[in-house]
Design an enzyme around this catalytic site. Structure first.
Site, PDB file in Angstrom:
ATOM      1  N   LYS A   1      -0.147   0.096  13.673  1.00 57.71           N
ATOM      2  CA  LYS A   1      -1.386  -0.206  14.224  1.00 57.71           C
ATOM      3  C   LYS A   1      -1.379   0.348  15.502  1.00 57.71           C
ATOM      4  CE  LYS A   1      -2.411  -4.296  11.396  1.00 57.71           C
ATOM      5  NZ  LYS A   1      -3.227  -3.773  10.356  1.00 57.71           N
TER       6      LYS A   1
ATOM      7  N   HIS B   1       0.838  -1.218  -0.072  1.00 54.34           N
ATOM      8  CA  HIS B   1      -0.167   0.032   0.072  1.00 54.34           C
ATOM      9  C   HIS B   1       0.881   1.309  -0.030  1.00 54.34           C
ATOM     10  CE1 HIS B   1      -2.915  -2.840   0.775  1.00 54.34           C
ATOM     11  NE2 HIS B   1      -3.015  -2.731   1.991  1.00 54.34           N
TER      12      HIS B   1
HETATM   13  C1  BG6 Z   1      -4.678  -4.561   4.851  1.00 59.14           C
HETATM   14  C2  BG6 Z   1      -3.905  -5.029   5.787  1.00 59.14           C
HETATM   15  O1  BG6 Z   1      -4.004  -4.871   3.473  1.00 59.14           O
HETATM   16  O2  BG6 Z   1      -5.110  -3.386   4.711  1.00 59.14           O
HETATM   17  C3  BG6 Z   1      -4.372  -4.795   7.050  1.00 59.14           C
HETATM   18  O3  BG6 Z   1      -3.472  -6.503   5.785  1.00 59.14           O
HETATM   19  C4  BG6 Z   1      -4.850  -3.336   7.321  1.00 59.14           C
HETATM   20  O4  BG6 Z   1      -3.504  -5.229   8.133  1.00 59.14           O
HETATM   21  C5  BG6 Z   1      -5.615  -2.967   6.106  1.00 59.14           C
HETATM   22  O5  BG6 Z   1      -5.517  -3.147   8.488  1.00 59.14           O
HETATM   23  C6  BG6 Z   1      -5.914  -1.597   6.043  1.00 59.14           C
HETATM   24  O6  BG6 Z   1      -6.729  -1.124   4.846  1.00 59.14           O
HETATM   25  P1  BG6 Z   1      -7.733   0.046   5.068  1.00 59.14           P
HETATM   26  O7  BG6 Z   1      -8.445   0.082   3.778  1.00 59.14           O
HETATM   27  O8  BG6 Z   1      -8.623  -0.105   6.211  1.00 59.14           O
HETATM   28  O9  BG6 Z   1      -6.772   1.226   5.327  1.00 59.14           O
END
Ligand code: BG6
Length: 498
Positions: free
Chosen positions: A347, A248
């Site tokens: 987190k 991401h």
């Molecule tokens: C996921 C991760 O790809 O993205 C998670 O595995 C994380 O750990 C999540 O919580 C976050 O996604 P978003 O869309 O809630 O920001």
């Protein structure tokens, strides 16, 4: 490579098969997304959705599970009986085990059981552990259902390092052509992430300043309030670097830093993102020690509620896994030479916020040296979530006679108030792209492997270093070393957009 901006039409028929059909991702994200697109009349009229799992369920049992999931995960105002019934009528369930190929002829029979089976779009969504990707693809090939209209969707993690990512890609690539493989990074489906491309390339005012002459540095933050919850088993083998940064955050960095492609085509955007990944300053062992910080949450308060430590969430001690990463990197090319990109994710932080901040350099000449008030560098905050939008921070004159008093002000764009409509979930957009066969927002093999190639020296150094992740209390902005990472450059994290 296809460089044309081909419009992608919705096919007239589709079989959408979800492996892991009773799993959390399918029930929480995929089926609600398909429901909402169906509600908008976008699913091909002749769509069947096949949930595959090891659960002993018939079609009606599966429909009952999905009905309950829709009631839980779709907003009440979007739930209508006719639309729910329409989606449920599309559903089938097959009890299959990836390691029992003898049973798979039933999937073959189901997919062939329609007059247009050769041309209907055939989606195979692998919402299962990556260790099953190879076996599932082999079974699909063995039963003869991988035709030209077939495409496979892979959920992350695609490997846990370069070699394992290649192994996954090889296993899937033996059955599907690269053009048929859709690797999901759900961040690319977020409205505000796509808007980043539009903001950069459909306007003229930013692009001339989008370089090392005018940009001082870039910050990318993805902060979560949640802990690892029930996912400790997976997470403890991954950690924040693999779980968030490799995919991401690097994808966000790519969209900020990439060159304008000639058009938005199925390969052009991915070509430019790849160049950014390849231009990232390689991490040496000393660079890892100097430019990365890893942390792990201890017990604390999030929104006033007491939450346990990572170790307690996990149920055992002894783990070296990080739940927080901050790092400094550079994109070593003409446009960005010398501009630091600071990335951080964690987190159990003090807020849920995903945002990109582009901090511009101060004006080259101070014309108001004797003015009162404060000046701050111009900053563009791009809010990915929550409260999607953008805020450009400027300096203005405070109204009134008698001297010039400078004051920071901002220009705001809020998606919610400007567009007054629900922002679709990333999966809604991405699943429709899969059905239409448009791979632009999916990661190509070379991108995934380039990202792992950049990340791997960090993993290696951390694995061999006697250091452990630094502690940070839940409900804070991470370990103090993350602040030091910027302070030593004379900068600081933008903790709020005020
Ligand atoms: C996921 C991760 O790809 O993205 C998670 O595995 C994380 O750990 C999540 O919580 C976050 O996604 P978003 O869309 O809630 O920001």
């Amino acid at each position: 490579m296809d460089q044309t901006a081909t419009p992608h039409a919705i096919p007239s028929a589709c079989d959408f098969t979800v492996f892991g059909g009773t799993g959390d991702l399918a029930l929480r994200k995929l089926l609600p997304a398909l429901y909402l697109r169906d509600l908008e009349g976008q699913l091909p009229a002749d769509t069947r959705i096949v949930g595959v799992s090891r659960a002993e369920l018939d079609d009606d049992g599966y429909r009952a599970e999905v009905r309950a999931a829709l009631t839980t995960y779709v907003a009440p105002e979007d739930l209508t009986d006719p639309a729910v019934d329409r989606l449920l009528a599309r559903l089938h369930h097959l009890t299959l085990d990836a390691h029992e190929p003898d049973e798979w002829h039933r999937l073959h029979a189901l997919l062939k059981d329609r007059p247009d089976h050769e041309t209907a779009a055939r989606v195979f969504y692998l919402a299962v552990a990556p260790s099953l990707f190879g076996a599932i693809c082999d079974n699909l090939e063995a039963i003869g259902v991988v035709n030209d209209a077939a495409r496979v969707v892979l959920e992350k993690p695609i490997g846990h390092d370069v070699a394992s990512a290649r192994a996954v890609n090889d296993a899937v690539g033996r059955v599907f052509a690269e053009s048929q493989i859709f690797r999901i990074d759900h961040y690319l489906g977020k409205e505000s992430v796509q808007n980043l491309l539009v903001t950069r390339f459909a306007n003229t005012f930013l692009e001339p300043m989008w370089n090392s002459h005018w940009v001082d540095h870039v910050q990318i933050t993805v902060a979560e309030e949640l802990g690892v919850g029930e996912r400790g088993g997976y997470y403890d083998h991954a950690g924040a670097l693999r779980d968030m940064v490799q995919n991401h955050l690097l994808q966000l960095l790519c969209l900020v830093a990439m060159e304008p492609p000639s058009h938005i085509g199925r390969e052009t955007v991915r070509d430019e993102k790849l160049k950014v990944l390849q231009a990232l300053k390689p991490m040496t062992p000393e660079g890892v020690d100097h430019d990365t910080v890893r942390g792990r949450y201890t017990a604390g308060l999030v929104d006033g509620v007491a939450v346990p430590s990572y170790t307690d969430d996990l149920g055992h001690s002894g783990s070296k896994t990080e739940t927080f990463v901050a790092l400094r990197t550079e994109v070593q090319n003409w446009r960005w030479a010398g501009v630091p990109f600071y990335l951080r994710t964690g987190k159990r932080m003090d807020r849920r916020a995903s945002e990109i901040v582009v901090v511009f350099k101060p004006p080259p000449h101070a014309m108001f040296p004797h003015s009162e008030g404060t000046t701050e560098p111009n900053r563009l905050h791009i809010h990915i979530q929550p409260d999607e939008g953008m805020r450009l921070h400027l300096t203005a004159k405070e109204p009134g006679p008698g001297g010039i008093r400078l004051r920071p002000v901002s220009l705001d764009l809020s998606y919610a108030t400007t567009f007054e409509q629900r922002s679709p979930d990333a999966y809604e957009r991405l699943l429709m792209d899969v059905i239409k066969g448009n791979p632009t927002l999916f990661m190509r093999r070379d991108e995934v492997e380039a990202a792992w190639t950049w990340v791997e020296p960090i993993l290696t150094r951390w694995a061999t270093s006697p250091d452990r992740p630094k502690r940070y209390p839940a409900g804070t902005s991470g370990p103090t070393a993350a602040a030091t990472l910027l302070e030593r450059d004379g900068r600081s994290w933008q903790e709020s957009d005020q």
